[in-house]
Design a protein around this motif. Structure first.
Motif, PDB file in Angstrom:
ATOM      1  N   ASP A 373       0.846  -1.188   0.000  1.00 11.09           N
ATOM      2  CA  ASP A 373       0.000   0.000   0.000  1.00 11.09           C
ATOM      3  C   ASP A 373       0.883   1.240   0.000  1.00 11.09           C
ATOM      4  O   ASP A 373       2.115   1.143  -0.007  1.00 11.09           O
ATOM      5  N   GLN A 374       0.267   2.415   0.021  1.00  8.52           N
ATOM      6  CA  GLN A 374       1.053   3.642  -0.099  1.00  8.52           C
ATOM      7  C   GLN A 374       1.941   3.900   1.116  1.00  8.52           C
ATOM      8  O   GLN A 374       2.856   4.732   1.054  1.00  8.52           O
ATOM      9  N   ASP A 375       1.692   3.172   2.207  1.00  9.54           N
ATOM     10  CA  ASP A 375       2.542   3.294   3.386  1.00  9.54           C
ATOM     11  C   ASP A 375       3.650   2.253   3.411  1.00  9.54           C
ATOM     12  O   ASP A 375       4.412   2.161   4.383  1.00  9.54           O
ATOM     13  N   GLY A 376       3.712   1.420   2.340  1.00  7.72           N
ATOM     14  CA  GLY A 376       4.759   0.422   2.250  1.00  7.72           C
ATOM     15  C   GLY A 376       4.444  -0.895   2.923  1.00  7.72           C
ATOM     16  O   GLY A 376       5.319  -1.748   3.054  1.00  7.72           O
ATOM     17  N   GLN A 377       3.178  -1.076   3.336  1.00  5.35           N
ATOM     18  CA  GLN A 377       2.786  -2.325   3.985  1.00  5.35           C
ATOM     19  C   GLN A 377       2.354  -3.346   2.933  1.00  5.35           C
ATOM     20  O   GLN A 377       1.619  -3.010   2.003  1.00  5.35           O
ATOM     21  N   THR A 388      -3.722   3.796  -4.315  1.00  3.41           N
ATOM     22  CA  THR A 388      -2.325   3.759  -4.726  1.00  3.41           C
ATOM     23  C   THR A 388      -1.719   2.417  -4.319  1.00  3.41           C
ATOM     24  O   THR A 388      -1.840   1.985  -3.168  1.00  3.41           O
TER      25      THR A 388
END
Length: 411
Positions: A373-377, A388
């Motif tokens: 995801d956009q937080d890198g998870q 995103t």
């Protein structure tokens, strides 16, 4: 701008809005056709405001691409006074040609936009050399032939018209069950005028018979055991037959679809661009199978060659809908350091393989093995609209690359 039309055929792509225009430019169109806010034969797309039209011309000309504006409705008395100012504006904006049908519009265009070429629309129903010559005498630079012409008829039109009269013909897209769009079904049944760009396409509807003394009892209509979509035309696809069209004398190859999506414009323009480039380099070699396959990856009705070759049924009587085998799942927004930044369009899952359409490249497969995801998870799927998604991939993706997959029953 300089004239790009030397000895090579022109690839003419539709542009219903600015996004479609950019797709046509990116994927190799030589010219685009579009409409302003009036006098165009498609009211479903958003079309172009005056400011957008000026921007479109500037963008296209910067890429060496010509712009043709449709003025091919059949105007009523109350609209005539609007034409002089509009035509003068189009000339001032720098459009390369006006696509016209009505004789009055042709006369006004010669007076108020004398520097702009005149292309006579398919709505004029040109199927013979006498009509083509008559329009040439009226000032036409090009005639857009009716879809009802055969290869032999095109060749005769070419042989019996001036060499500087250009011939444009459709190669792909929707066909009308009427004679080049001159139909009143939509007027009668939906109050929407097909000759003013507002067709409701009642020819695509399913029909049944009703006996007057048994109201409410719908009896299906059959044709040799098939269904009852008796007026429903197939779509045209001529990608396998470009050499025949060019030998017949066609100057410009036109893709139908100003009411279609930017994805449709991208795929069709790309496919025909590759096909024409292949033909130029290897004139005796059949079109590559992957190009034909690309045209099955857009929403379409069953394909046919229309009237060009003769003998092929042009009606799809079994069903009135579309063939939709593929769908877009994401668009690449950026790529850096081994990470592609994707904007989701339809749900997809980790472990799938995307089919990628990218400017200047043949389609290629791309594993979707590592999604974040956009937080890198890490994530297992991308279920949310326009979310995103970060994709780890060693293959760089160009901005605007389109990721697709084959649809499943639950897609």
């Amino acid at each position: 701008m300089s004239d790009i039309r030397d000895n090579r055929p022109e690839l003419l792509a539709p542009a219903g809005d600015m996004e479609c225009l950019r797709a046509a430019l990116d994927f190799g169109a030589d010219a685009v056709y579009l409409a302003g806010q009036m006098f165009g034969m498609r009211t479903a797309p958003s079309n172009f405001t005056r400011e957008e039209l000026q921007t479109a011309v500037a963008l296209a000309h910067a890429r060496g691409v010509r712009v043709y504006v449709t003025c091919n409705t059949v105007p009523r008395n109350k609209e005539i006074d609007l034409l002089p100012d509009y035509l003068a504006f189009l000339q001032e904006a720098g459009v390369d040609a006006l696509i016209v049908t009505d004789l009055g519009v042709i006369d006004l265009a010669k007076r108020y936009a004398p520097k702009v070429e005149l292309h006579v629309s398919t709505q004029a129903g040109i199927t013979n050399y006498a009509a083509a010559n008559a329009f040439y005498q009226l000032g036409a630079k090009r005639v857009v032939l009716a879809r009802e012409t055969t290869m032999e008829e095109i060749a005769e039109i070419r042989a019996k018209t001036p060499k500087d009269l250009e011939i444009e013909a459709f190669v792909h897209g929707a066909m009308c069950m009427s004679f080049s769009g001159r139909c009143l079904l939509s007027n009668y049944m939906a109050g929407r005028d097909a000759n003013r760009g507002a067709c409701a396409q009642p020819c695509r509807w399913k029909y049944a018979l009703v006996e007057e003394k048994r109201p409410g009892q719908y009896m299906p209509i059959y044709q040799e055991g098939e269904g009852s979509y008796i007026l429903n035309s197939k779509d045209m696809c001529m990608v396998r037959h470009l050499p025949e069209l060019l030998r017949a004398g066609v100057t410009s190859l036109k893709i139908e679809g100003r009411a279609k999506s930017s994805y449709y414009v991208a795929v069709t323009t790309n496919a025909y661009r590759w096909a024409l480039d292949e033909l130029e380099q290897h004139p005796d070699t059949p079109v590559s199978p992957w190009i034909v396959e690309e045209l099955d990856k857009i929403s379409h009705r069953p394909y046919s060659t229309g009237f060009y070759l003769g003998g092929e049924p042009g009606q799809e009587t079994v069903q009135g809908g579309y063939v939709r085998n593929y769908e877009v799942i994401a668009v690449c927004e950026d790529y850096h350091d081994g990470i592609a930044i994707l904007s989701q369009r339809n749900r997809f899952f980790r472990g799938e393989t995307a089919d990628v359409l990218e400017v200047g490249e043949q389609p290629f497969d791309l594993p979707l093995d590592e999604l974040f995801d956009q937080d890198g998870q890490p994530i297992e799927s991308a279920p949310h609209a326009t979310m995103t998604v970060l994709l780890k991939t060693e293959r760089p993706l160009k901005r605007g690359a389109i990721l697709r997959h084959r649809r499943t029953e639950d897609s």
